[in-house]
Design an enzyme around this catalytic site. Structure first.
Site, PDB file in Angstrom:
ATOM      1  CE1 TYR A   3      79.617  35.876  45.719  1.00 26.58           C
ATOM      2  CE2 TYR A   3      78.167  37.170  47.106  1.00 26.58           C
ATOM      3  CZ  TYR A   3      78.892  37.029  45.947  1.00 26.58           C
ATOM      4  OH  TYR A   3      78.895  38.035  45.023  1.00 26.58           O
ATOM      5  NE  ARG A  17      86.396  37.268  54.508  1.00 29.91           N
ATOM      6  CZ  ARG A  17      86.429  38.594  54.600  1.00 29.91           C
ATOM      7  NH1 ARG A  17      85.370  39.233  55.054  1.00 29.91           N
ATOM      8  NH2 ARG A  17      87.513  39.263  54.292  1.00 29.91           N
ATOM      9  CB  CYS A  33      80.119  35.279  39.074  1.00 30.76           C
ATOM     10  SG  CYS A  33      80.568  36.605  37.959  1.00 30.76           S
ATOM     11  CB  SER A  39      73.738  36.041  53.448  1.00 24.78           C
ATOM     12  OG  SER A  39      74.665  35.014  53.187  1.00 24.78           O
TER      13      SER A  39
END
Length: 53
Positions: A3, A17, A33, A39
Site C-alpha cells: 500500500y 491508509r 487490488c 508491508s
C-alpha cells in the site's frame, strides 16, 4: 506492491491508509487490488476475499 509503494507512486508516500480505503471500496474486478500486499508481506482480503488462486 505494498500500500505504501502504491501511495508513493501516486505521489504521496504518507497515504498508505488512503490506498487501503480505496481498495476496500473497490468492486471493479478489472482493478487488481488483490495484488496489493501489506508491508509485512501478508495478503489482505479486501472485497472478493483473501483466497490465493
Amino acid at each position: 506492491m505494498t500500500y505504501k509503494e502504491v501511495a508513493s507512486k501516486a505521489g504521496n508516500p504518507n497515504a498508505a491508509r488512503a490506498v487501503g480505503a480505496v481498495m476496500r471500496s473497490n468492486y471493479d474486478p478489472s482493478i487488481p487490488c488483490h495484488r496489493v500486499v501489506a508491508s509485512d508481506g501478508k495478503m489482505r482480503g479486501y472485497n472478493r476475499g483473501a483466497r490465493v488462486r
